[in-house]
Design an enzyme around this catalytic site. Structure first.
Site, PDB file in Angstrom:
ATOM      1  N   GLY A   1       0.816  -1.209   0.000  1.00 29.43           N
ATOM      2  CA  GLY A   1       0.000   0.000   0.000  1.00 29.43           C
ATOM      3  C   GLY A   1       0.850   1.258   0.000  1.00 29.43           C
TER       4      GLY A   1
ATOM      5  N   GLU B   1      12.860  -4.644  -3.211  1.00 32.81           N
ATOM      6  CA  GLU B   1      12.059  -4.818  -4.429  1.00 32.81           C
ATOM      7  C   GLU B   1      12.936  -4.683  -5.665  1.00 32.81           C
ATOM      8  OE1 GLU B   1       7.874  -3.166  -6.323  1.00 32.81           O
ATOM      9  OE2 GLU B   1       9.042  -1.850  -5.024  1.00 32.81           O
TER      10      GLU B   1
ATOM     11  N   SER C   1       8.547   5.562 -11.266  1.00 28.26           N
ATOM     12  CA  SER C   1       8.624   5.847 -12.703  1.00 28.26           C
ATOM     13  C   SER C   1      10.063   6.060 -13.145  1.00 28.26           C
ATOM     14  CB  SER C   1       7.791   7.087 -13.042  1.00 28.26           C
ATOM     15  OG  SER C   1       8.420   8.243 -12.511  1.00 28.26           O
TER      16      SER C   1
END
Length: 368
Positions: free
Chosen positions: A123, A240, A351
């Site tokens: 989240g 990640e 991004s």
């Protein structure tokens, strides 16, 4: 017998019996495929000790070396085993708790992840705070023995099937940017948690909106101290973009092999321009692998793989020719789905524009 040989033998046996029909299920844009079968497979992996290989032994892992973890991922891909459903818990939350959680949190949350029994989602992003993560507005207040969470998250991968979510939220009223944030663990089955799937270009719904309307979680379900959320969230992003991408790259290799096979089938391989693009794609994937092996948590990793994968999607369309523009019977083929799904790669998980800024400022030392 080394770990590679052990993994190869186990996978061959496991995927020839009860789970033979699970081969090849899932993948980018195909997360809906055989989900219950893949969840059962996750539990089967955990029971046999093939999840969380790098974790310490006391938490269910094997303390496997990086080389052994890579060997397992390679054998997993060669066996055409189904796409994993426990990635977020195993590779993101697990390492976060190992480094920053309490012993009580490790004992509560790590075993169900290792056994494949509890699935997690992340989240982070919000409608007004996607790449600008420090601008999150979801808030939580301490009410007795509970945190009470209110707000909205978006682009939440696999939220519709997750049991828990780790949430970056604002716990200090009036705080801004990186200050006053906390990292909470919230069960998805509580009153006040609503999940709304987002239909993607592929027609599937891996991404979701998650709404919190006074959702409660135990006061102990905070990782780090109140106000340390930014530090913990950045640690999670490091995992990640780190070792977990090595397994991801094995899937990339399989996708590239399918693109090359299609190029041979359609005759596109005889086009020198397309053949050059295929060779470049292969070379860049090799560079990606060795870069990750040398420095798994390099901030360059996410920028590199996402741009490469988007180009692979474009190449997948090119080798199909005009046939790639038509969905036969209204159904996307695997390469069309790859193209459409990979358009999102340079946006989610940070991004490309944000990644370049981080590299410029934090790696190259350029001014803001």
């Amino acid at each position: 017998m080394g770990l590679r040989e052990e993994a190869r033998a186990w996978l061959e046996e496991a995927l020839s019996g009860e789970f033979a029909h699970a081969r090849g299920l899932g993948g980018p844009g195909r997360e809906h495929e055989g989900f219950e079968v893949r969840r059962a497979w996750e539990r089967h992996l955990g029971k046999a000790g093939w999840t969380c290989l790098g974790w310490p032994v006391e938490y269910g892992g094997r303390a496997a070396s990086l080389a052994d973890q890579v060997a397992f991922h390679e054998e997993y891909a060669r066996a055409d085993a189904p796409a994993r459903v426990g990635h977020i818990g195993e590779n993101l939350l697990g390492p976060t708790l190992l480094d920053h959680g309490t012993e009580e949190q490790r004992r509560r949350f790590l075993p169900p992840i290792q056994r494949g029994e509890e699935l997690w989602c992340q989240g982070y992003s919000e409608p007004e705070a996607g790449s600008d993560l420090a601008n999150v507005q979801t808030r939580a207040v301490l009410d007795g023995s509970d945190w009470v969470v209110t707000g909205q998250k978006v682009w939440t991968s696999l939220a519709h099937v997750a049991d828990w979510i780790f949430v970056l939220c604002r716990t200090e009223p009036g705080s801004t940017r990186h200050r006053g944030l906390s990292y909470l663990l919230v069960p998805m089955d509580r009153p006040g948690v609503e999940v709304r799937p987002i239909v993607q270009l592929t027609g599937t719904s891996e991404f979701n909106e998650v709404f919190f309307d006074g959702a409660r979680t135990d006061a102990a379900n905070i990782v780090g101290a109140p106000g340390e959320g930014w530090k913990i969230a950045m640690a999670t992003l490091g995992y990640e973009r780190g070792v977990s991408t090595l397994g991801q790259q094995i899937g990339f290799r399989r996708e590239l092999d399918k693109v090359v096979a299609k190029a041979r089938e359609t005759g596109a391989f005889e086009d020198p321009v397309l053949r050059d693009r295929l060779v470049r794609s292969w070379l860049e994937l090799e560079i990606m692998r060795y870069t990750a092996l040398r420095d798994p948590q390099s901030p360059i990793t996410k920028l590199y793989w996402s741009e490469w994968h988007r180009r692979l999607g474009e190449l997948a369309q090119a080798v199909q020719g005009k046939a790639g523009l038509v969905a036969e019977g209204g159904e996307l083929n695997e390469l069309q789905r790859l193209y459409l799904f990979s358009r999102a790669d340079t946006i989610y998980a940070g991004s490309s524009e944000i990644q370049r800024t981080l590299i410029a400022e934090r790696v190259l030392g350029l001014p803001k």
